[in-house]
Design a protein around this motif. Structure first.
Motif, PDB file in Angstrom:
ATOM      1  N   VAL A 155       0.805  -1.116   0.130  1.00  0.00           N
ATOM      2  CA  VAL A 155       0.207   0.015  -0.249  1.00  0.00           C
ATOM      3  C   VAL A 155       0.956   1.343  -0.398  1.00  0.00           C
ATOM      4  O   VAL A 155       1.645   1.536   1.010  1.00  0.00           O
ATOM      5  N   THR A 156       1.055   2.106  -1.212  1.00  0.00           N
ATOM      6  CA  THR A 156       1.536   3.342  -1.020  1.00  0.00           C
ATOM      7  C   THR A 156       0.080   4.694  -1.647  1.00  0.00           C
ATOM      8  O   THR A 156      -0.436   4.520  -1.736  1.00  0.00           O
ATOM      9  N   ARG A 157       0.533   5.580   0.054  1.00  0.00           N
ATOM     10  CA  ARG A 157      -0.322   6.367  -0.606  1.00  0.00           C
ATOM     11  C   ARG A 157       1.004   7.431  -1.269  1.00  0.00           C
ATOM     12  O   ARG A 157       1.736   8.374  -1.168  1.00  0.00           O
ATOM     13  N   CYS A 158      -0.591   7.731  -2.311  1.00  0.00           N
ATOM     14  CA  CYS A 158       0.196   8.091  -3.354  1.00  0.00           C
ATOM     15  C   CYS A 158      -0.766   8.228  -4.527  1.00  0.00           C
ATOM     16  O   CYS A 158      -1.497   8.299  -4.743  1.00  0.00           O
ATOM     17  N   GLY A 159      -0.324   8.874  -5.522  1.00  0.00           N
ATOM     18  CA  GLY A 159      -1.432   9.221  -6.998  1.00  0.00           C
ATOM     19  C   GLY A 159      -1.559  10.158  -8.411  1.00  0.00           C
ATOM     20  O   GLY A 159      -0.394  10.974  -8.036  1.00  0.00           O
ATOM     21  N   TYR A 160      -2.357   9.689  -8.697  1.00  0.00           N
ATOM     22  CA  TYR A 160      -2.467  10.646 -10.208  1.00  0.00           C
ATOM     23  C   TYR A 160      -3.882  11.839 -10.437  1.00  0.00           C
ATOM     24  O   TYR A 160      -3.865  12.499 -11.260  1.00  0.00           O
ATOM     25  N   THR A 161      -4.775  12.070  -8.436  1.00  0.00           N
ATOM     26  CA  THR A 161      -5.421  12.872  -8.641  1.00  0.00           C
ATOM     27  C   THR A 161      -5.514  13.916  -7.957  1.00  0.00           C
ATOM     28  O   THR A 161      -6.008  15.243  -8.626  1.00  0.00           O
ATOM     29  N   GLY A 162      -4.280  14.184  -7.496  1.00  0.00           N
ATOM     30  CA  GLY A 162      -4.578  15.883  -6.414  1.00  0.00           C
ATOM     31  C   GLY A 162      -5.185  15.141  -5.126  1.00  0.00           C
ATOM     32  O   GLY A 162      -5.314  16.315  -4.105  1.00  0.00           O
ATOM     33  N   GLU A 163      -6.119  14.382  -5.228  1.00  0.00           N
ATOM     34  CA  GLU A 163      -6.575  13.902  -3.890  1.00  0.00           C
ATOM     35  C   GLU A 163      -5.710  12.724  -2.854  1.00  0.00           C
ATOM     36  O   GLU A 163      -4.642  11.840  -2.951  1.00  0.00           O
ATOM     37  N   ASP A 164      -5.919  12.781  -1.589  1.00  0.00           N
ATOM     38  CA  ASP A 164      -5.781  11.707  -0.685  1.00  0.00           C
ATOM     39  C   ASP A 164      -6.145  10.133  -1.139  1.00  0.00           C
ATOM     40  O   ASP A 164      -7.436  10.514  -2.044  1.00  0.00           O
ATOM     41  N   GLY A 165      -5.035   9.565  -1.513  1.00  0.00           N
ATOM     42  CA  GLY A 165      -4.602   8.302  -2.249  1.00  0.00           C
ATOM     43  C   GLY A 165      -3.695   7.304  -1.949  1.00  0.00           C
ATOM     44  O   GLY A 165      -2.865   6.946  -1.781  1.00  0.00           O
ATOM     45  N   VAL A 166      -4.139   6.035  -2.123  1.00  0.00           N
ATOM     46  CA  VAL A 166      -3.647   5.112  -1.995  1.00  0.00           C
ATOM     47  C   VAL A 166      -3.239   4.130  -3.370  1.00  0.00           C
ATOM     48  O   VAL A 166      -4.032   4.261  -4.037  1.00  0.00           O
ATOM     49  N   GLU A 167      -2.315   3.325  -4.121  1.00  0.00           N
ATOM     50  CA  GLU A 167      -2.092   2.550  -4.845  1.00  0.00           C
ATOM     51  C   GLU A 167      -2.113   1.207  -3.949  1.00  0.00           C
ATOM     52  O   GLU A 167      -1.308   0.845  -2.929  1.00  0.00           O
ATOM     53  N   ILE A 168      -2.337   0.692  -4.746  1.00  0.00           N
ATOM     54  CA  ILE A 168      -2.240  -1.398  -3.467  1.00  0.00           C
ATOM     55  C   ILE A 168      -1.814  -1.900  -5.317  1.00  0.00           C
ATOM     56  O   ILE A 168      -2.543  -2.963  -5.682  1.00  0.00           O
ATOM     57  N   SER A 169      -0.535  -2.583  -4.424  1.00  0.00           N
ATOM     58  CA  SER A 169       0.221  -3.915  -5.465  1.00  0.00           C
ATOM     59  C   SER A 169      -0.495  -4.996  -4.819  1.00  0.00           C
ATOM     60  O   SER A 169      -0.338  -5.118  -4.105  1.00  0.00           O
ATOM     61  N   MET A 170      -1.309  -6.227  -5.299  1.00  0.00           N
ATOM     62  CA  MET A 170      -1.147  -7.786  -5.251  1.00  0.00           C
ATOM     63  C   MET A 170      -1.109  -8.278  -6.211  1.00  0.00           C
ATOM     64  O   MET A 170      -1.220  -8.568  -7.090  1.00  0.00           O
TER      65      MET A 170
END
Length: 372
Positions: free
Chosen positions: A190-205
């Motif tokens: 779980v990485t707290r990042c993203g491409y929207t400008g909002e708070d977000g995460v990317e989840i690899s699984m």
């Protein structure tokens, strides 16, 4: 390119949307998208959803007001192993990888996410550099991952995701990551990042668990699926570049106002790719500069000429769209540096007619990255 604070470097660039063609690659969520009304298009050689049954604007606003799930499994995920992994990665990027701090136990690798449209040439370049490093006696290896990747983006992301985590999500700041079990799915990064400008995460699984996890996220009334259309307008409101539009192999970080990606130490050592061109530009500036633009009237699109008030061409728009949040047209592009000051009145040529516009600071919509 940018680095995170968990000892990993993330290369996060995007490419241009293309018409649907045959023989496209499919993410593990391909059937899932189709079953839920996803309109599939060719994006960097992958069949990806551009939108679902909701309109583009509705999807965009839902992400800004609640949260949305985006399929980003087309991105290239790589682990760089070995005691010389930092030296290897710094031979490829401008970031100061050595200064990044690991916010978890030492895993002995760097985690890299690369642009989907550049995946083939990026992986080939990394393999070629790997051969050079191994021939020179360095300890480094590459592991290309075959895992799924989804992004959960929006102001209610933390509320939704925390229900499926044992760890306290408030301790995970922007651009840090952790390994966790998410809604019963083990081995997720779980990485707290993203491409929207909002708070977000990317989840690899693991690919075998991505449908299960996506369905569990969608069980919340806060969460909806979102496609490439909303992703593009969200990133533009946030002032984020799209590879193939706003940056490419001919663009320097100085021209693109991305000097923040270059670590202070790297500027001094001048040992990163393109340093002989980039470092002098940092001091002497450049003839052109990436800027934001706002206008009313007809939408401003890519390749729209940018003009002075008296009609002289001084640049070109690289991305543009009507902003669902601001109810005006937003765009970014490159123009002569003499006209790059915020508030400068200019014109854009839309359908062979001059339309008044103004140079604007970016992001157009304030970003909400979580700093802890």
């Amino acid at each position: 390119m940018f680095g995170n604070k968990n000892g990993s470097s993330r290369i996060c660039l995007r490419v241009q949307l293309l018409p649907l063609t045959a023989a496209l690659k499919k993410t593990p969520l391909f059937d899932f998208h189709r079953e839920r009304g996803g309109k599939m298009v060719d994006f960097a050689g992958w069949s990806m959803p551009v939108q679902y049954k909701d309109s583009h604007i509705a999807s965009h606003m839902h992400t800004r007001e609640h949260c949305s799930v985006f399929d980003v499994s087309h991105m290239l995920q790589t682990k760089v192993h070995g005691k010389d992994r930092v030296k290897f990665m710094e031979s490829l990027v401008v970031a100061d990888i050595a200064e990044l701090k690991d916010n978890q136990t030492d895993q002995g690798y760097l985690y890299v996410v690369s642009n989907a449209g550049c995946a083939d040439k990026d992986s080939a370049h990394m393999k070629a550099r790997l051969a050079e490093f191994k021939a020179a006696g360095f300890d480094v290896d590459l592991e290309f991952l075959d895992e799924a990747l989804i992004a959960l983006q929006g102001p209610s992301m933390a509320q939704v995701l925390q229900e499926g985590l044992k760890d306290d999500l408030s301790k995970l700041a922007f651009m840090t990551s952790t390994l966790a079990t998410v809604f019963g799915v083990p081995g997720c990064r779980v990485t707290r990042c993203g491409y929207t400008g909002e708070d977000g995460v990317e989840i690899s699984m693991p690919q075998s668990r991505v449908v299960e996890l996506t369905e569990k996220l969608l069980a919340s009334s806060e969460v909806k699926l979102a496609g490439l259309g909303a992703r593009d307008s969200l990133r533009l409101e946030a002032g984020l570049c799209l590879y193939g539009n706003d940056i490419d192999e001919t663009t320097t970080p100085v021209e693109a106002t991305l000097v923040w990606t270059i670590g202070k130490r790297r500027r001094q050592t001048k040992d990163f790719p393109g340093a002989h061109i980039i470092v002098p530009q940092i001091k002497a500036k450049t003839a052109r500069k990436r800027v934001g633009l706002v206008s009313s009237g007809p939408p401003v699109r890519q390749h729209t000429p940018i003009l002075t008030p008296d009609g002289k061409v001084i640049g070109e728009v690289t991305s543009g769209c009507p902003s669902p949040c601001l109810k005006m047209n937003v765009a970014m592009g490159y123009l002569d540096a003499a006209f790059a000051k915020n508030g400068t009145p200019i014109q854009v040529e839309v359908r062979k007619k001059s339309v008044p516009a103004t140079v604007s600071k970016m992001p157009f919509v304030p970003t909400k990255y979580y700093s802890g």
